[in-house]
Design a protein around this motif. Sequence first.
Motif, PDB file in Angstrom:
ATOM      1  N   PRO A   2       0.831  -1.211   0.000  1.00  0.00           N
ATOM      2  CA  PRO A   2       0.000   0.000   0.000  1.00  0.00           C
ATOM      3  C   PRO A   2       0.862   1.255   0.000  1.00  0.00           C
ATOM      4  O   PRO A   2       1.987   1.246   0.505  1.00  0.00           O
ATOM      5  N   GLU A   3       0.343   2.324  -0.575  1.00  0.00           N
ATOM      6  CA  GLU A   3       1.055   3.605  -0.609  1.00  0.00           C
ATOM      7  C   GLU A   3       1.272   4.105   0.813  1.00  0.00           C
ATOM      8  O   GLU A   3       0.392   3.978   1.651  1.00  0.00           O
ATOM      9  N   CYS A  54      -4.040  12.396  -8.428  1.00  0.00           N
ATOM     10  CA  CYS A  54      -2.830  11.638  -8.766  1.00  0.00           C
ATOM     11  C   CYS A  54      -2.079  11.330  -7.467  1.00  0.00           C
ATOM     12  O   CYS A  54      -1.831  12.243  -6.668  1.00  0.00           O
ATOM     13  N   SER A  55      -1.702  10.076  -7.308  1.00  0.00           N
ATOM     14  CA  SER A  55      -1.127   9.664  -6.021  1.00  0.00           C
ATOM     15  C   SER A  55       0.199  10.375  -5.747  1.00  0.00           C
ATOM     16  O   SER A  55       0.572  10.582  -4.600  1.00  0.00           O
ATOM     17  N   TYR A  56       0.906  10.783  -6.809  1.00  0.00           N
ATOM     18  CA  TYR A  56       2.206  11.436  -6.617  1.00  0.00           C
ATOM     19  C   TYR A  56       2.066  12.924  -6.314  1.00  0.00           C
ATOM     20  O   TYR A  56       3.054  13.612  -6.105  1.00  0.00           O
ATOM     21  N   CYS A  57       0.837  13.434  -6.329  1.00  0.00           N
ATOM     22  CA  CYS A  57       0.651  14.876  -6.167  1.00  0.00           C
ATOM     23  C   CYS A  57      -0.401  15.220  -5.111  1.00  0.00           C
ATOM     24  O   CYS A  57      -0.116  15.931  -4.160  1.00  0.00           O
ATOM     25  N   MET A  58      -1.626  14.696  -5.282  1.00  0.00           N
ATOM     26  CA  MET A  58      -2.703  14.989  -4.325  1.00  0.00           C
ATOM     27  C   MET A  58      -3.353  13.678  -3.889  1.00  0.00           C
ATOM     28  O   MET A  58      -4.504  13.398  -4.238  1.00  0.00           O
ATOM     29  N   PRO A  59      -2.625  12.854  -3.134  1.00  0.00           N
ATOM     30  CA  PRO A  59      -3.191  11.547  -2.774  1.00  0.00           C
ATOM     31  C   PRO A  59      -4.526  11.705  -2.036  1.00  0.00           C
ATOM     32  O   PRO A  59      -4.671  12.567  -1.173  1.00  0.00           O
ATOM     33  N   LYS A  60      -5.447  10.860  -2.453  1.00  0.00           N
ATOM     34  CA  LYS A  60      -6.819  10.898  -1.940  1.00  0.00           C
ATOM     35  C   LYS A  60      -6.884  10.873  -0.415  1.00  0.00           C
ATOM     36  O   LYS A  60      -7.730  11.518   0.196  1.00  0.00           O
ATOM     37  N   GLU A  61      -5.988  10.110   0.169  1.00  0.00           N
ATOM     38  CA  GLU A  61      -6.029   9.942   1.626  1.00  0.00           C
ATOM     39  C   GLU A  61      -5.739  11.256   2.339  1.00  0.00           C
ATOM     40  O   GLU A  61      -6.144  11.472   3.476  1.00  0.00           O
ATOM     41  N   PHE A 165      -4.271   4.444 -16.376  1.00  0.00           N
ATOM     42  CA  PHE A 165      -4.501   5.891 -16.252  1.00  0.00           C
ATOM     43  C   PHE A 165      -5.595   6.199 -15.224  1.00  0.00           C
ATOM     44  O   PHE A 165      -5.449   7.087 -14.390  1.00  0.00           O
ATOM     45  N   ARG A 166      -6.679   5.441 -15.280  1.00  0.00           N
ATOM     46  CA  ARG A 166      -7.757   5.674 -14.305  1.00  0.00           C
ATOM     47  C   ARG A 166      -7.240   5.482 -12.878  1.00  0.00           C
ATOM     48  O   ARG A 166      -7.622   6.195 -11.954  1.00  0.00           O
ATOM     49  N   GLY A 167      -6.345   4.493 -12.722  1.00  0.00           N
ATOM     50  CA  GLY A 167      -5.777   4.232 -11.385  1.00  0.00           C
ATOM     51  C   GLY A 167      -4.868   5.365 -10.952  1.00  0.00           C
ATOM     52  O   GLY A 167      -4.871   5.778  -9.790  1.00  0.00           O
ATOM     53  N   MET A 168      -4.087   5.902 -11.884  1.00  0.00           N
ATOM     54  CA  MET A 168      -3.134   6.948 -11.490  1.00  0.00           C
ATOM     55  C   MET A 168      -3.831   8.263 -11.179  1.00  0.00           C
ATOM     56  O   MET A 168      -3.412   8.994 -10.288  1.00  0.00           O
ATOM     57  N   ASN A 169      -4.889   8.582 -11.949  1.00  0.00           N
ATOM     58  CA  ASN A 169      -5.586   9.844 -11.596  1.00  0.00           C
ATOM     59  C   ASN A 169      -6.512   9.625 -10.396  1.00  0.00           C
ATOM     60  O   ASN A 169      -6.956  10.571  -9.754  1.00  0.00           O
ATOM     61  N   ASP A 170      -6.807   8.381 -10.114  1.00  0.00           N
ATOM     62  CA  ASP A 170      -7.539   7.946  -8.926  1.00  0.00           C
ATOM     63  C   ASP A 170      -8.956   8.516  -8.803  1.00  0.00           C
ATOM     64  O   ASP A 170      -9.535   8.540  -7.716  1.00  0.00           O
ATOM     65  N   GLY A 231       6.816  18.206  -2.315  1.00  0.00           N
ATOM     66  CA  GLY A 231       5.771  18.149  -1.294  1.00  0.00           C
ATOM     67  C   GLY A 231       6.145  17.202  -0.168  1.00  0.00           C
ATOM     68  O   GLY A 231       7.279  16.728  -0.066  1.00  0.00           O
ATOM     69  N   ALA A 232       5.162  16.916   0.675  1.00  0.00           N
ATOM     70  CA  ALA A 232       5.443  16.077   1.830  1.00  0.00           C
ATOM     71  C   ALA A 232       4.389  14.999   2.000  1.00  0.00           C
ATOM     72  O   ALA A 232       4.375  14.291   2.990  1.00  0.00           O
ATOM     73  N   SER A 233       3.489  14.866   1.015  1.00  0.00           N
ATOM     74  CA  SER A 233       2.359  13.971   1.259  1.00  0.00           C
ATOM     75  C   SER A 233       2.331  12.740   0.369  1.00  0.00           C
ATOM     76  O   SER A 233       1.496  11.877   0.550  1.00  0.00           O
ATOM     77  N   ASN A 234       3.239  12.656  -0.636  1.00  0.00           N
ATOM     78  CA  ASN A 234       3.065  11.557  -1.586  1.00  0.00           C
ATOM     79  C   ASN A 234       3.832  10.292  -1.213  1.00  0.00           C
ATOM     80  O   ASN A 234       3.782   9.304  -1.939  1.00  0.00           O
ATOM     81  N   GLY A 235       4.517  10.286  -0.081  1.00  0.00           N
ATOM     82  CA  GLY A 235       5.207   9.078   0.365  1.00  0.00           C
ATOM     83  C   GLY A 235       6.290   8.636  -0.608  1.00  0.00           C
ATOM     84  O   GLY A 235       6.515   7.452  -0.811  1.00  0.00           O
ATOM     85  N   TRP A 236       6.981   9.619  -1.189  1.00  0.00           N
ATOM     86  CA  TRP A 236       7.999   9.369  -2.227  1.00  0.00           C
ATOM     87  C   TRP A 236       9.073   8.388  -1.752  1.00  0.00           C
ATOM     88  O   TRP A 236       9.531   8.447  -0.613  1.00  0.00           O
TER      89      TRP A 236
END
Length: 375
Positions: A2-3, A54-61, A165-170, A231-236
């Motif tokens: 999981p992310e 997008c999980s790398y930018c504005m993760p839903k969580e 793509f649908r998964g990445m834009n979430d 950023g600080a939220s994408n769990g890079w």
Amino acid sequence: MPERVIPLFDHRQAVRMPALPSAVVPASGRLTDTLQRPLRDLRISVTDRCNFRCSYCMPKEVFDKDHVYLPHASLLTFEEITHLARLFVAHGVRKIRLTGGEPLLRKNIEVLIGQLAALRTVDGEPLDITLTTNGSLLERKARALKDAGLQRVTVSLDGLDDAVFRGMNDVDFPVAAVLKGIDAARDAGLGPIKVNMVVKRGTNDHEILPMARHFRGTGIVLRFIEYMDVGASNGWRMDEVLASADVIRLIQNELPMLPLEPASSGETAQRWGYSDAHGRFDPALGEIGVISSVTQAFCHDCNRARLSTEGKLYLCLFASQGHDLRGLLRSGASDETLSSAIGHIWAGRGDRYSELRNTTTGTGARRVEMSYIGG
Ligand code: SAM
Ligand code: SF4
Ligand code: SF4
């Protein structure tokens, strides 16, 4: 696996009122920073909202229903943006990129584009005005954007496989609608169009070749962006970065390419052109770009300033603090004061985060989110 998602720290509070210089800093169009880098490119974030996650930018969580966006009153108005942009242009800016969040969500964005299109560089030339978009509203808006004075667009697209793509834009947004947006932009004359693909190893790296095949020979420049620790939220994590050198190798195996010279100084992408059967660059086949902000930093000629949605000036994508130009503007400061503040801030700039990323002097400070500062 999981992310990993890290709760958001609100950088919007981290304000630094601009320090005013003791003497006027003239707007000569030749402003440089401590590393002799000129100010040429202004990126303006027009909204902190987005219809993608997008999980790398504005993760839903993190950017969930409880996330509080900026209130309308704290956004710069179009008049304020244009006012500040004019002062930046007098210091040497030649290119303006509108970004966000999703810039096409800002109501009447074409009105702002019209105002910016009326500005002239210190040499009396029109500005190069562009916009980065996720493409979701482009089919509807391309014509109006062009009519308002926008010259070109960059569209973000992370793969051609609909499920990927649908998964990445979430938000389950289909690829076909973005491709229609790209077609509409082309029909409206918003070119040359660039398409940005953020590559996340293990998530969409198998889409690199299909994307390269799809856009080769179309006049559209596909650019591969290394997944960044912005950023600080994408769990890079570094192991999710695929180095540009690997992207090039992968494409080269099937579609021969040669390196091309940079089109302009301060360009973020390294260019590679497709070659013909004789090993020569074939302009009809076009080119790709790779943006290697992680593995090959390009801070040495970074000429970009960023104006956040609420009017703070950031000197680096990885900055943790902005300079509150909106506060100064709304306090009734004169143009001379505002212009001197901008000149003073840029003249004192020494940022080069990506070059320091892997050193002990690299910043450990909490960084601002990409959706707030713009890409
Ligand atoms: N919403 C618009 C879009 O997606 O094109 C504009 C704003 S977005 C923040 C600007 C660019 O930043 C996009 O091309 C996006 O793919 C890229 N981006 C966002 N987060 C990133 C990250 N962690 N690493 C690399 N690029 C990223
Ligand atoms: Fe939205 Fe662009 Fe960030 Fe994706 S990259 S979440 S589209 S702002
Ligand atoms: Fe420019 Fe900062 Fe990116 Fe370096 S890390 S290229 S200074 S924005």
